[in-house]
Design an enzyme around this catalytic site. Structure first.
Site, PDB file in Angstrom:
ATOM      1  N   ARG A  28       0.882  -1.179   0.000  1.00  0.00           N
ATOM      2  CA  ARG A  28       0.000   0.000   0.000  1.00  0.00           C
ATOM      3  C   ARG A  28       0.914   1.221   0.000  1.00  0.00           C
ATOM      4  NH1 ARG A  28       2.480   1.821   3.644  1.00  0.00           N
ATOM      5  NH2 ARG A  28       0.922   3.432   3.857  1.00  0.00           N
ATOM      6  N   GLN A  78      -2.002   2.563  10.113  1.00  0.00           N
ATOM      7  CA  GLN A  78      -0.700   2.489   9.425  1.00  0.00           C
ATOM      8  C   GLN A  78       0.391   3.253  10.188  1.00  0.00           C
ATOM      9  OE1 GLN A  78      -3.631   3.137   7.935  1.00  0.00           O
ATOM     10  NE2 GLN A  78      -3.653   2.563   5.781  1.00  0.00           N
ATOM     11  N   ASP A 100      -1.849  10.846  -1.948  1.00  0.00           N
ATOM     12  CA  ASP A 100      -2.244   9.787  -2.882  1.00  0.00           C
ATOM     13  C   ASP A 100      -2.645  10.351  -4.235  1.00  0.00           C
ATOM     14  OD1 ASP A 100      -2.786   8.691  -0.015  1.00  0.00           O
ATOM     15  OD2 ASP A 100      -2.471   6.981  -1.359  1.00  0.00           O
ATOM     16  N   ALA A 116       0.914   5.124  -2.115  1.00  0.00           N
ATOM     17  CA  ALA A 116       0.727   5.422  -3.546  1.00  0.00           C
ATOM     18  C   ALA A 116       1.878   4.953  -4.446  1.00  0.00           C
ATOM     19  CB  ALA A 116       0.449   6.915  -3.705  1.00  0.00           C
ATOM     20  N   LYS A 173      -4.547  10.127   3.293  1.00  0.00           N
ATOM     21  CA  LYS A 173      -5.257   9.256   4.232  1.00  0.00           C
ATOM     22  C   LYS A 173      -6.254  10.036   5.092  1.00  0.00           C
ATOM     23  CE  LYS A 173      -5.076   5.740   4.432  1.00  0.00           C
ATOM     24  NZ  LYS A 173      -6.045   4.853   3.759  1.00  0.00           N
TER      25      LYS A 173
END
Ligand code: MRU
Length: 368
Positions: A53, A203, A244, A55, A255
């Site tokens: 994960r 994360q 992203d 980008a 996020k």
């Protein structure tokens, strides 16, 4: 970056020259396991299930996914179908589309028999370039950290707040938002990082805290709700987050929760920077709020939490809410450019404005 003394990237080609090795990020920080993607379906599943994960790493994995699809199907491969399948895996991070389109563009000048070799060569280049790009982001961003340190007479650590994971695990190496931290520390500047836990998938807690621990960089994990309080009490010198998808006008999609941090930063005069490679800019978009597709993930991610039982070491998932409660899980939000102090790119730092971005990427002016 180093993991227990060994140089490590987040993705690499296996010794057989076909399969693609990744670190299964769904198991960190509890277990460090390398998985081998052996076919197209493996690559799609790794992106969808977030074994990989971030980008830039999603883009690199998609590039290798196309190679695996060509390996599976040989000269009969339907390139468009493979490309569409990969692009559909996650909707928000534009690096996925960027990498797949770059692969297609590269292959189009070659006859089918050359596609397999050429695809692996181009995917390898995408990965190598990502490393160089992020190293440059690190050098440019470290100057900002150095300036803050100099302004305060080179005393005490510079306190950086970051959200989610935009470190080397989110890229091929170095990271975007954490690259300036790594570069500053290498220059001998003391840095302390406030790590947002980043609910619902955490994360920050599981990946950023793990990376910083491995790198020996001082940090504290904080609840997502703590950032505003820390900023009010002058405990944050600079916020640096990743992106992203960034519009041509400098709106930043990142996020979920990034926007709230940007609001708190503006209210407390804390500089709020976004670190991103040029491949994260969607030059076709002008309005982040209206035009960027926001991924909606499973409500289970909100209603439950993954952790490790400290007694038996097992990784488990615990419920957090009544069984009848419904969850809603938008995975990203948009921070309007007006809240962004600047963009840290591989070509330098610029205002989060169309003119700023075009001053660094003049070749994109044709988008209008
Ligand atoms: O859902 P994720 O974990 O893929 O989201 C990652 C982020 O939001 C990162 O901040 C972003 O990709 C920038 S990474 C270099």
């Amino acid at each position: 970056m180093l993991v227990d003394g060994q140089a490590c990237r987040s993705i690499w080609l296996a010794d057989d020259g076909v399969r693609v090795a990744i670190i299964d990020q769904t198991l960190l920080p509890f277990a460090f396991e390398v998985r081998h993607l052996a076919n197209f379906q493996d690559a799609c599943a790794a992106i969808k299930d977030m074994q990989v994960r971030g980008a830039p790493l999603i883009g690199a994995t998609a590039a290798y996914g196309l190679c695996l699809g060509l390996y599976d199907k040989g000269v009969e491969a339907d390139l468009k179908k493979l490309a569409d399948g990969l692009i559909a895996c996650r909707p928000t991070a534009v690096n996925l589309r960027w990498a797949v389109e770059r692969m297609l563009e590269h292959l189009q000048v070659f006859p089918r028999e050359k596609w397999l070799d050429e695809s692996y060569a181009e995917a390898g280049r995408i990965c190598e370039e990502d490393v160089q790009t992020n190293a440059s982001i690190g050098r440019h961003g470290a100057k900002l950290i150095k300036e803050i340190w100099a302004q305060r007479g080179k005393t005490g650590p510079v306190n950086v707040l970051t959200h989610c994971n935009a470190g080397w695990l989110a890229t091929v190496d170095w990271g975007t938002a954490l690259a300036p931290v790594y570069a500053a520390v290498q220059e001998g500047i003391p840095v302390h990082v406030w790590v947002d836990e980043t609910r619902p998938r955490n994360q920050g807690a599981s990946l950023t805290a793990w990376e910083l621990s491995k790198a020996g960089i001082d940090h504290h994990l904080i609840a997502d709700n703590a950032g505003g309080h820390l900023m009010q009490h002058k405990m944050v010198d600079i916020c640096i987050v990743g992106s992203d998808r960034t519009t041509a006008t400098g709106d930043v999609c990142n996020k979920i929760g990034t926007y709230l941090k940007a609001l708190a930063a503006q209210a407390n005069q804390v500089p709020f920077y976004v670190a991103l490679p040029g491949s994260t800019v969607d030059w076709s978009l002008q309005d982040g709020l209206g035009e960027i597709p926001i991924e909606e993930r499973s409500a289970e991610e909100v209603l439950t939490i993954q952790g490790q039982n400290r007694e038996d070491g097992k990784i488990c998932r615990l419920a957090l809410a009544p069984v009848e409660t419904k969850g809603f899980n938008p995975a990203f939000d948009v921070t309007p450019s007006a809240l962004v102090t600047g963009l840290i790119t591989e070509r330098g730092v610029c205002p989060a404005k169309k003119e700023g971005l075009l001053s660094l990427f003049p070749e994109q002016a044709w988008h209008g």
